[in-house]
Write a protein that holds these residues in place. Structure first.
Motif, PDB file in Angstrom:
ATOM      1  N   UNK A  39      30.561 -27.566 -21.014  1.00 27.72           N
ATOM      2  CA  UNK A  39      29.723 -28.748 -20.884  1.00 27.72           C
ATOM      3  C   UNK A  39      30.457 -29.818 -20.086  1.00 27.72           C
ATOM      4  N   UNK A  40      29.799 -30.391 -19.108  1.00 24.41           N
ATOM      5  CA  UNK A  40      30.387 -31.452 -18.308  1.00 24.41           C
ATOM      6  C   UNK A  40      29.454 -31.808 -17.173  1.00 24.41           C
ATOM      7  N   UNK A  41      29.416 -33.069 -16.807  1.00 25.51           N
ATOM      8  CA  UNK A  41      28.492 -33.495 -15.760  1.00 25.51           C
ATOM      9  C   UNK A  41      29.179 -33.632 -14.408  1.00 25.51           C
ATOM     10  N   UNK A  42      30.040 -34.626 -14.260  1.00 26.96           N
ATOM     11  CA  UNK A  42      30.675 -34.878 -12.977  1.00 26.96           C
ATOM     12  C   UNK A  42      31.750 -33.836 -12.708  1.00 26.96           C
ATOM     13  N   UNK A  43      31.741 -33.304 -11.500  1.00 26.34           N
ATOM     14  CA  UNK A  43      32.688 -32.260 -11.164  1.00 26.34           C
ATOM     15  C   UNK A  43      33.404 -32.521  -9.855  1.00 26.34           C
ATOM     16  N   UNK A  44      34.521 -31.836  -9.707  1.00 25.36           N
ATOM     17  CA  UNK A  44      35.303 -31.858  -8.469  1.00 25.36           C
ATOM     18  C   UNK A  44      34.910 -30.621  -7.674  1.00 25.36           C
ATOM     19  N   UNK A  45      34.115 -30.819  -6.627  1.00 29.64           N
ATOM     20  CA  UNK A  45      33.559 -29.681  -5.890  1.00 29.64           C
ATOM     21  C   UNK A  45      34.655 -28.816  -5.272  1.00 29.64           C
ATOM     22  N   UNK A  46      35.661 -29.434  -4.697  1.00 29.48           N
ATOM     23  CA  UNK A  46      36.736 -28.675  -4.059  1.00 29.48           C
ATOM     24  C   UNK A  46      37.479 -27.834  -5.093  1.00 29.48           C
ATOM     25  N   UNK A  47      37.794 -28.434  -6.250  1.00 31.26           N
ATOM     26  CA  UNK A  47      38.497 -27.696  -7.300  1.00 31.26           C
ATOM     27  C   UNK A  47      37.629 -26.579  -7.863  1.00 31.26           C
ATOM     28  N   UNK A  48      36.328 -26.834  -7.970  1.00 30.00           N
ATOM     29  CA  UNK A  48      35.400 -25.835  -8.490  1.00 30.00           C
ATOM     30  C   UNK A  48      35.354 -24.617  -7.572  1.00 30.00           C
ATOM     31  N   UNK A  49      35.231 -24.856  -6.278  1.00 32.37           N
ATOM     32  CA  UNK A  49      35.177 -23.753  -5.321  1.00 32.37           C
ATOM     33  C   UNK A  49      36.499 -22.987  -5.296  1.00 32.37           C
ATOM     34  N   UNK A  50      37.596 -23.703  -5.464  1.00 32.10           N
ATOM     35  CA  UNK A  50      38.897 -23.043  -5.509  1.00 32.10           C
ATOM     36  C   UNK A  50      39.006 -22.142  -6.738  1.00 32.10           C
ATOM     37  N   UNK A  51      38.513 -22.615  -7.885  1.00 34.39           N
ATOM     38  CA  UNK A  51      38.536 -21.806  -9.100  1.00 34.39           C
ATOM     39  C   UNK A  51      37.653 -20.572  -8.942  1.00 34.39           C
ATOM     40  N   UNK A  89      37.088 -25.193 -16.707  1.00 31.52           N
ATOM     41  CA  UNK A  89      36.984 -26.450 -17.459  1.00 31.52           C
ATOM     42  C   UNK A  89      37.647 -27.627 -16.742  1.00 31.52           C
ATOM     43  N   UNK A  90      38.815 -27.453 -16.095  1.00 35.23           N
ATOM     44  CA  UNK A  90      39.431 -28.604 -15.415  1.00 35.23           C
ATOM     45  C   UNK A  90      38.632 -29.134 -14.230  1.00 35.23           C
ATOM     46  N   UNK A  91      37.657 -28.360 -13.736  1.00 35.72           N
ATOM     47  CA  UNK A  91      36.887 -28.795 -12.567  1.00 35.72           C
ATOM     48  C   UNK A  91      35.706 -29.677 -12.949  1.00 35.72           C
ATOM     49  N   UNK A  92      35.399 -29.770 -14.263  1.00 36.45           N
ATOM     50  CA  UNK A  92      34.272 -30.572 -14.734  1.00 36.45           C
ATOM     51  C   UNK A  92      34.768 -31.635 -15.694  1.00 36.45           C
ATOM     52  N   UNK A  93      34.244 -32.842 -15.546  1.00 35.52           N
ATOM     53  CA  UNK A  93      34.570 -33.913 -16.476  1.00 35.52           C
ATOM     54  C   UNK A  93      33.670 -33.783 -17.696  1.00 35.52           C
ATOM     55  N   UNK A  94      34.284 -33.555 -18.828  1.00 35.47           N
ATOM     56  CA  UNK A  94      33.518 -33.367 -20.049  1.00 35.47           C
ATOM     57  C   UNK A  94      32.887 -34.679 -20.502  1.00 35.47           C
ATOM     58  N   UNK A  95      31.685 -34.532 -21.058  1.00 35.11           N
ATOM     59  CA  UNK A  95      30.999 -35.691 -21.637  1.00 35.11           C
ATOM     60  C   UNK A  95      31.410 -35.781 -23.100  1.00 35.11           C
TER      61      UNK A  95
END
Length: 312
Positions: free
Chosen positions: A218-230, A292-298
């Protein structure tokens, strides 16, 4: 008179939800009172969100999967509510990508359901990725072998020769089933109605393959670059990824199938942000550590669900 039921099966990412949205937009289905029953692996209910704009009565079963014996209670309760309160003219069931058709059929053969519902047809959706999973994941083979109708989807990607090869593969697995070739899940309602259902004879599943694992984050705001890297790091272990995130410009639906990742804008009044990831020969912990580190948890806690676990 029993309520007619259509089952939609198919492996992860084959286009079941797209096909269902197409059906719900047809005049033949829009003119009826329809109830949808949607089963997902993760707890976020992504497919349910994609369908709620198309149907009024959507029942989500997303605290586990059909591999869990405990979900039978959820299914029966949902069907009882549908029969008693909604009283639809039609029920459509979208199964999770790893569901066994025998499990689905068994729910409609119980003493509490068999007089209220009647399965009209079981339709299995296959796409170009089917041949990738066929050698090592039994569910994909069982779904095709049990189908009354086979939808060869994404022919715009397959091309004529590719569609012919895929049609031949699934015909060898199930020569009985009628076939239709489409793009974007655009099947004809008349074709669906023409199918004749043959109940499944297989035994119900009691456990998921040990090689599979899933997590919902669960998380809303994400780091797109980190997400794609993961995603790039984990793509050899990924079967499916799906969810709604926000890179800073509004909600986006992200979908991954094997090594392919796509994004498109998503519009809903109250979207449920987060992702569900299904992996092969990995663990829920490894999937969580990667994404999980690519998304900011709510303020909603992280959900970590392993297949074969009812999520209690």
């Amino acid at each position: 008179m029993p309520i007619p039921v259509y089952l939609i099966t198919g492996y992860l990412g084959s286009g079941k939800t797209t096909l269902l949205n197409h059906l719900l937009a047809t005049e033949e289905v829009r003119s009826q009172r329809v109830a949808l029953l949607v089963n997902e692996f993760g707890t976020l209910g992504v497919d349910g969100q994609l369908l709620k704009g198309s149907a009024e009565h959507v029942f989500e079963l997303n605290r586990g999967s059909l591999f869990c014996a405990c979900i039978q209670t959820d299914v029966v309760q949902a069907l009882e509510t549908i029969a008693a309160e909604i009283r639809p003219q039609l029920v459509i069931v979208e199964a999770s990508g790893m569901a066994q058709t025998a499990d689905l059929d068994s729910f409609f053969q119980l003493s509490s359901t068999r007089d209220r519902f009647q399965v009209q047809a079981n339709v299995c959706v296959v796409d170009p990725n089917f041949t990738k999973v066929l050698p090592y994941l039994k569910a994909s083979r069982a779904q095709v072998a049990s189908a009354d109708g086979l939808v060869i989807n994404k022919i715009d990607v397959l091309g004529e020769s590719g569609a012919e090869r895929l049609a031949s593969v699934v015909r060898d697995l199930n020569p009985r089933a009628a076939q239709i070739r489409v793009a974007h899940g655009r099947i004809d309602w008349d074709w669906l109605q023409s199918l004749q259902h043959v109940p499944c004879q297989g035994e119900a599943t009691i456990a998921a393959p040990q090689e599979l694992a899933t997590c919902s984050i669960v998380g809303r705001r994400g780091d797109r670059k980190a997400f794609h890297a993961a995603f790039a790091r984990m793509q050899d272990q990924l079967l499916r990824l799906k969810g709604i995130v926000d890179w800073g410009d509004g909600p986006v639906l992200v979908e991954g199938v094997f090594d392919q990742l796509t994004e498109r804008p998503f519009r809903a009044e109250e979207p449920r942000f987060g992702i569900t990831v299904i992996g092969w020969r990995t663990t829920a912990e490894q999937l969580t550590q990667a994404f999980a580190p690519t998304l900011q948890r709510t303020d909603v806690p992280l959900v970590n669900l392993t297949l074969g676990n009812c999520g209690h």
